[in-house]
Scaffold this active site. Structure first.
Site, PDB file in Angstrom:
ATOM      1  CG  HIS A 181       1.534  -3.026   0.122  1.00 40.57           C
ATOM      2  ND1 HIS A 181       1.901  -3.103   1.444  1.00 40.57           N
ATOM      3  CD2 HIS A 181       0.233  -3.406   0.065  1.00 40.57           C
ATOM      4  CE1 HIS A 181       0.857  -3.512   2.160  1.00 40.57           C
ATOM      5  NE2 HIS A 181      -0.162  -3.699   1.344  1.00 40.57           N
ATOM      6  CB  ALA A 182       1.376  -1.028  -6.439  1.00 39.04           C
ATOM      7  NE  ARG A 183       2.102   3.248  -0.350  1.00 39.10           N
ATOM      8  CZ  ARG A 183       1.055   3.798   0.244  1.00 39.10           C
ATOM      9  NH1 ARG A 183       0.201   4.522  -0.458  1.00 39.10           N
ATOM     10  NH2 ARG A 183       0.849   3.614   1.521  1.00 39.10           N
ATOM     11  CD  GLU A 184       5.075  -1.292   0.504  1.00 41.14           C
ATOM     12  OE1 GLU A 184       5.552  -2.428   0.600  1.00 41.14           O
ATOM     13  OE2 GLU A 184       4.110  -0.908   1.196  1.00 41.14           O
ATOM     14  NE  ARG A 255      -4.043  -4.036   6.656  1.00 42.00           N
ATOM     15  CZ  ARG A 255      -2.725  -3.903   6.486  1.00 42.00           C
ATOM     16  NH1 ARG A 255      -2.026  -4.875   5.931  1.00 42.00           N
ATOM     17  NH2 ARG A 255      -2.091  -2.806   6.885  1.00 42.00           N
ATOM     18  CD  GLU A 382       6.964  -2.535   6.427  1.00 40.98           C
ATOM     19  OE1 GLU A 382       7.335  -1.807   5.484  1.00 40.98           O
ATOM     20  OE2 GLU A 382       5.785  -2.914   6.584  1.00 40.98           O
TER      21      GLU A 382
HETATM   22 ZN   LIG Z   1       3.810  -2.812   2.205  1.00 45.66          ZN
END
Ligand SMILES: [Zn+2]
Length: 430
Positions: A181-184, A255, A382
């Site tokens: 996920h790009a923004r992480e 997904r 996470e």
């Molecule tokens: Zn993520």
């Protein structure tokens, strides 16, 4: 004169334009009292095409990004469901600007670390690439491999770390991955820190000698660069062709994997959870799949780092436990405890749980796919949410003071997971 004014206007709007997108956006904290409410809130957020920063679960409040004009409608509908909402950020543009200021200031004071990347900034794709190349040149244990090209043509590069050049088929393989996920952004120092420990410092010789490591720092390079250059909270890939006008770009890679594909994700291209045209429609998810398949018979642990929530999740996203569910929980708890022992006191203890049971059902995750094809230990990790001193940074925004700590504390967990693999790998049971 006109030219001067125009130039000034252009420069001025360019400098402002970067985060203008988020002017008036707000973030709500959502608290639900049971799973049914959680599911109804999530369905509402999906229907309105909101960007869900974190799922609300009965014991864990969620955060959602809401465009200003949609505030009233969202409040009314959340109220009708019976869930609670609370304004967390009242102008998202301001907190994004604050993050940029803090990161820029930290970077300007950055001290060079010869042969290493610093842990006071979030490094870009090109910087990471040249670091990987330098390592491969300097250290015999390191090889850089491209798993293929992203949609926009960037190499999806990963590091192989091995004292036996991946030739000893008795060794277990562990794969670490960040930035699906790009923004992480804060997930990047986790993989970079692991690389430093395994290649340069060799703090744990047995883990280097007895395990073959695969480390993929930037799994979604197009989205990652876009999140730096244009839209800070960009999460998906940058592929086009999903709608006739190309109004909506990108696929949620987590997904897009072939496990329960499409059951609990979105087929609407504008959704943040858009699963793509079919399983593995994206070159980036194909790249991850191909790496795992190549080493499937030896891969024991797959560790996919995300942000945020202070939680270690295992399969499956439909709430059904894999046959080794208890082991997944046990190793997850051991990793969590190791991180908790060194984490900042201000951060919550890690939770450990099944993805579908802890949150809503989710489909098409990389973690589920990898677990489903036979890797014994597959996790979504996470990282903690970031709250700087006055609590204004939140969610995936990065506090520069936390960058090194993010790498350090998560490595403690990875270290424990790797040691468990060494003692319990499948090969030992034959
Ligand atoms: Zn993520």
């Amino acid at each position: 004169m006109f030219k001067t004014v125009l130039l000034f206007t252009l420069c001025f709007s360019f400098s402002l334009a970067k985060h203008e997108h988020y002017d008036g956006y707000v973030v709500y904290k959502i608290t639900v009292s049971d799973k049914q409410q959680a599911e109804r809130v999530y369905a509402l957020e999906n229907e309105l095409l909101f960007d869900v920063w974190s799922y609300a679960a009965p014991s864990i409040p969620g955060l959602v990004l809401v465009p200003g004009p949609m505030r009233e409608r969202f409040q009314t509908e959340v109220g009708n469901i019976g869930a609670q909402y609370e304004l967390q950020v009242d102008n998202v543009k301001e907190v994004v600007e604050l993050e940029e200021k803090l990161l820029t200031t930290a970077a300007s004071r950055s001290k060079k670390r010869p042969g290493r990347l610093s842990f006071d900034k979030i490094h870009r794709y090109a910087e990471v690439n040249s670091f990987l190349d330098d390592l491969a040149e300097k250290y015999d244990t390191v090889t850089v491999v491209s798993a293929g090209k992203s949609f926009e043509g960037r190499d999806i590069r990963y590091l192989k770390i091995s004292t036996t050049n991946f030739q000893d088929t008795n060794k277990p393989v562990i794969m670490l991955q960040s930035l699906l996920h790009a923004r992480e952004w804060v997930t990047l120092p986790v993989t970079l820190y692991a690389i430093e420990k395994l290649v340069i410092d060799i703090t744990d010789r047995d883990l280097v000698d007895n395990i073959d490591w695969i480390i993929l720092p930037i799994a979604n390079p197009d989205g990652y660069e876009f999140s730096h250059e244009h839209i800070r909270f960009w999460r998906k890939t940058r592929s086009t062709g999903h709608t006739i006008t190309n109004l909506c770009v990108g696929v949620d890679l987590n997904r897009n994997f072939d496990y329960n594909f499409g059951r609990w994700s979105s087929d609407i291209a504008c959704s943040e959870a858009y699963h793509g045209k079919g399983p593995f429609s994206e070159p980036e998810s194909q790249a991850v799949r191909n790496i795992v398949l190549e080493h499937l018979n030896r891969m024991e642990l797959y560790f996919d780092v995300h942000s945020y929530g202070s939680i270690i999740l295992y399969g499956f996203g439909d709430g059904i436990l894999p046959p080794n569910g208890l082991t997944l929980n046990l190793v997850g708890v051991k990793m969590a405890q190791a991180i908790d022992a060194v984490k900042w006191p201000s951060k919550p203890n890690y939770l450990v749980g099944n993805l579908g049971l802890t949150f809503s059902n989710v489909s098409g995750t990389a973690m589920d796919y990898v677990q489903g094809i036979g890797v014994p230990l597959s996790y979504i990790h996470e990282m903690p949410a970031h709250n700087n001193e006055n609590n204004s940074l939140t969610g995936t925004l990065v506090d520069p003071n936390y960058i090194e700590q993010a790498g350090y504390e998560t490595w403690e967990g990875i270290n424990v997971g790797a040691r468990w693999v060494l003692q319990n790998a499948r090969r030992n049971k034959h």
